[in-house]
Design a protein around this motif. Structure first.
Motif, short mmCIF file in Angstrom:
data_model
loop_
_atom_site.label_atom_id
_atom_site.label_comp_id
_atom_site.label_asym_id
_atom_site.label_seq_id
_atom_site.Cartn_x
_atom_site.Cartn_y
_atom_site.Cartn_z
N UNK A 138 5.74 52.87 38.98
CA UNK A 138 5.30 53.00 37.60
C UNK A 138 6.44 52.63 36.66
N UNK A 139 6.12 51.81 35.69
CA UNK A 139 7.13 51.31 34.76
C UNK A 139 7.57 49.90 35.07
N UNK A 140 7.25 49.41 36.27
CA UNK A 140 7.54 48.01 36.59
C UNK A 140 6.85 47.13 35.57
N UNK A 141 7.57 46.14 35.05
CA UNK A 141 6.96 45.19 34.12
C UNK A 141 7.06 43.78 34.70
N UNK A 142 6.04 42.98 34.37
CA UNK A 142 6.01 41.57 34.74
C UNK A 142 5.71 40.78 33.49
N UNK A 143 6.66 39.93 33.11
CA UNK A 143 6.48 39.07 31.94
C UNK A 143 6.39 37.62 32.36
#
Length: 150
Positions: A102-107
């Motif tokens: 949780x909190x992983x981001x993918x841009x």
């Protein structure tokens, strides 16, 4: 997610960014390019700002739940993972594994120049997921490039 690791992957594709965007995010082509690294993966939901998307594995239930925090068509998407999805489809926000995810981001950033598109993938995640991304993203991006350049 206490400790994070920033990862970046990129590819230059011989196609305009609207084609790269569409090929990357349409359900059928998404399954094709993602499936190279994560077989059977798909998503359920819409690529819209503030929308939720369920990224599902081959069992069709387990995976992750993400929120689209930013979306500028043909330019940028930012997804933030908010839960792990169990095999029965229920949301896990409390287990040790979920807390590490949780909190992983993918841009995803799409930049076009001279009819070619540079797609940059920026991920911020727990170090425990680094090898999964390093093992998967290069092949997935190669497949996306192949699909876009057909």
């Amino acid at each position: 997610m206490p400790t994070t690791k920033a990862l970046q992957y990129s590819v230059t594709i011989g196609a305009p960014r609207h084609k790269v965007w569409t090929t990357m995010l349409e359900p059928a082509s998404y399954k094709e390019w993602v499936g190279v690294s994560w077989p059977g993966s798909r998503y359920v939901g819409e690529w819209k700002r503030d929308a939720s998307i369920r990224f599902l594995g081959s069992d069709g239930q387990g995976g992750t739940l993400a929120t689209i925090d930013d979306l500028r068509p043909h330019e940028h998407v930012l997804a933030r993972h908010v839960a792990v999805l169990n095999g029965d489809g229920s949301e896990d926000r409390d287990s040790e594994m979920a807390r590490g995810w949780i909190g992983t981001t993918e841009g995803y950033t799409f930049t076009e120049q001279d009819g070619k598109t540079r797609l940059s993938v920026d991920i911020v995640t727990s170090p425990q997921w680094e090898s999964m991304f390093n093992d998967g993203w290069p092949a997935a991006l190669d497949k996306l490039k192949e699909l876009c350049e057909r």
